[in-house]
Design an enzyme around this catalytic site. Structure first.
Site, PDB file in Angstrom:
ATOM      1  N   GLY A  13       0.807  -1.211   0.000  1.00  0.00           N
ATOM      2  CA  GLY A  13       0.000   0.000   0.000  1.00  0.00           C
ATOM      3  C   GLY A  13       0.841   1.262   0.000  1.00  0.00           C
ATOM      4  N   GLY A  15      -0.437   4.336   0.378  1.00  0.00           N
ATOM      5  CA  GLY A  15      -1.204   5.422   0.969  1.00  0.00           C
ATOM      6  C   GLY A  15      -0.354   6.155   1.991  1.00  0.00           C
ATOM      7  N   PHE A  16      -1.007   6.847   2.901  1.00  0.00           N
ATOM      8  CA  PHE A  16      -0.266   7.622   3.891  1.00  0.00           C
ATOM      9  C   PHE A  16       0.595   6.742   4.786  1.00  0.00           C
ATOM     10  CE2 PHE A  16      -3.669  10.699   2.905  1.00  0.00           C
ATOM     11  CZ  PHE A  16      -2.878  11.806   2.625  1.00  0.00           C
ATOM     12  N   GLU A 173     -17.792  18.152   3.335  1.00  0.00           N
ATOM     13  CA  GLU A 173     -16.951  18.909   2.410  1.00  0.00           C
ATOM     14  C   GLU A 173     -17.463  18.816   0.980  1.00  0.00           C
ATOM     15  OE1 GLU A 173     -12.685  18.995   4.763  1.00  0.00           O
ATOM     16  OE2 GLU A 173     -13.028  17.399   3.293  1.00  0.00           O
ATOM     17  N   ASP A 303      -5.655   2.620   7.713  1.00  0.00           N
ATOM     18  CA  ASP A 303      -7.080   2.288   7.828  1.00  0.00           C
ATOM     19  C   ASP A 303      -7.324   0.825   8.138  1.00  0.00           C
ATOM     20  OD1 ASP A 303      -7.648   4.893   7.281  1.00  0.00           O
ATOM     21  OD2 ASP A 303      -8.539   4.564   5.314  1.00  0.00           O
ATOM     22  N   ALA A 318      -6.025  10.352   7.913  1.00  0.00           N
ATOM     23  CA  ALA A 318      -4.643  10.445   7.467  1.00  0.00           C
ATOM     24  C   ALA A 318      -3.640  10.621   8.611  1.00  0.00           C
ATOM     25  CB  ALA A 318      -4.507  11.585   6.450  1.00  0.00           C
TER      26      ALA A 318
END
Length: 434
Positions: A13, A15-16, A173, A303, A318
């Site tokens: 992964g 991601g962050f 948002e 996550d 995040a």
């Protein structure tokens, strides 16, 4: 040191969590790292909703992984989707090849969770990937194009009713950004469509939006959205979604061609040879050190991690992922030195959500902000964390242009989903696209 003598750390992964683990391990002696991800770019997910709302382009929140790794001689990238993991033999099956590891960091992220709501996966639009955002942008703009030549007021109303399910940060948002899009640039682009024809609804099953913030900030958010023309429907439990619209448990129905699902996510758990302990939303339960129980060489971050602090699971955001990715990498390096892994301790620096022009809510430590000050804090934090100078520059330019001229520069229906000008409104997962 020969490459074969170095410990091999595999990270699933980009991601962050995965990226920050890579950043910590870059240049470290005694280790070689393989980063696995099916996409060759990192996506800055906090701004994904702005792609869907035609505010910024998708490439402005994406950054090539290989560009990030250019100066890291001990790190390689494998473009693949992690298949089966064999924890006993210690390998990840990718593209029918076995990638063996000494240590594994699983940070495969999350996907949209529809909570078994009938028809949701088939008819609702998710907002979790760049592809999702582009499909949604095409669809919204196409709805306006089709409504421009529809004479039937019922059909036009259905085309121009947009329902967002989920009153968390993403839902709030996106609702604010969509309201500004349809009541700003699109109102000028389509003079034949009146404001009364367009409806933006935010549906939340709880009794307030943004439940992770104080009731005061939640109330401010709901009031601000209402002033922007968003209908906020609280305690609205969705029963099912169909091609005709949304049905609620209170017996009411809402006709719409557009349902955007932001109500929740669940972990992406790679297939494995043995069962792993999972939470109800498919997150892997870990030890306080982020290690998998019985597998000291396997760490879970981001996550995918289910870890409780003070009786509640850590949120899937995040900042948590960033800290966990680095923490897992630090623990691995400590293990290699013969040290005991340390229990993860999340440093909560706060939370912030933008609502629209000059309006946001933020909690930093014990202090709360709302309005223009919170909005400025939100802008600065997001620009600071966005990867790539070019991306920062272009996002700032788009924001300034939008702020000064009330315009969105990326109102393009690109080839792909919903680009057929002669078809019906896209039902996306319903199988009729354009």
């Amino acid at each position: 040191m020969d490459q074969k003598d170095k410990k091999h750390i595999v990270i699933i992964g980009a991601g962050f969590a995965g990226l920050w683990a890579v950043k910590y391990l870059a240049g470290k002696r005694g280790v070689r790292v393989t980063l696995i991800d099916k996409n060759n770019y990192h996506t800055f997910l906090p701004l994904l909703y702005q792609v869907g709302a035609a505010e910024i382009e998708p490439e402005q929140i994406a950054y090539p992984i290989r560009s990030l790794l250019r100066k890291s001689g001990n790190i390689s990238y494998l473009r693949a989707e992690a298949g089966r993991i064999d924890y006993d033999e210690r390998y990840v099956l990718c593209n029918n090849q076995k990638v063996f590891y000494d240590y594994l960091i699983m940070a495969s992220g999350s996907r949209t969770d529809y909570f078994t709501v009938a028809g949701a996966e088939r008819f609702a639009f998710p907002l979790k990937t760049l592809d999702d955002a582009m499909v949604l942008r095409n669809h919204i703009l196409t709805c306006f194009e089709r409504a421009a030549y529809v004479d039937d007021p019922v059909r036009r109303k259905k085309l121009l009713t947009f329902v967002i399910v989920g009153g968390g940060p993403t839902g709030v948002e996106f609702a604010g950004a969509l309201s500004e899009l349809v009541r700003g640039p699109l109102r000028k682009d389509f003079p034949g469509i009146s404001a009364g024809d367009v409806a933006v609804l935010l549906v939340e099953s709880a009794d307030r939006v943004l439940s992770m913030l104080s009731s005061k900030l939640s109330a401010y958010t709901a009031e601000k959205l209402s002033r922007m023309g968003v209908v906020v429907r609280l305690s609205g439990r969705v029963r099912d979604i169909s091609a005709e619209g949304v049905s609620f448990f209170d017996g009411s129905d809402l006709a719409t061609d557009t349902v955007i699902w932001t109500a929740g996510v669940s972990g992406i758990v790679p297939e494995s040879t043995t069962e792993v302990p999972l939470s109800p939303n498919r997150r892997i339960k870990t030890l306080p050190t982020l290690q998998m129980a019985g597998r000291p060489e396997v760490y879970i971050a981001g996550d995918l991690t289910y870890l409780e602090e003070k009786g509640s699971p850590l949120p899937m955001i995040a900042p948590v992922a960033i800290q966990q990715g680095r923490w897992a990498a630090e623990n691995i390096m400590g293990q290699m030195r013969g040290e005991e892994p340390k229990a993860f301790a999340y440093r909560d620096r706060g939370a912030m959500v933008t609502i629209g022009r000059n309006a946001a809510v933020a909690r930093i430590g014990k202090r709360e902000f709302r309005g223009f000050m919170a909005w400025m804090i939100w802008i600065v934090i997001h620009i600071m964390n966005l990867i790539g100078f070019r991306n920062k520059l272009f996002v700032i330019v788009n924001w300034i242009w939008d702020y000064l001229f009330f315009e969105r520069s990326v109102r393009l229906i690109l080839p792909g989903c919903c680009d057929n000008p002669n078809g019906n409104a896209c039902l996306h997962r319903g199988g009729r696209c354009g």
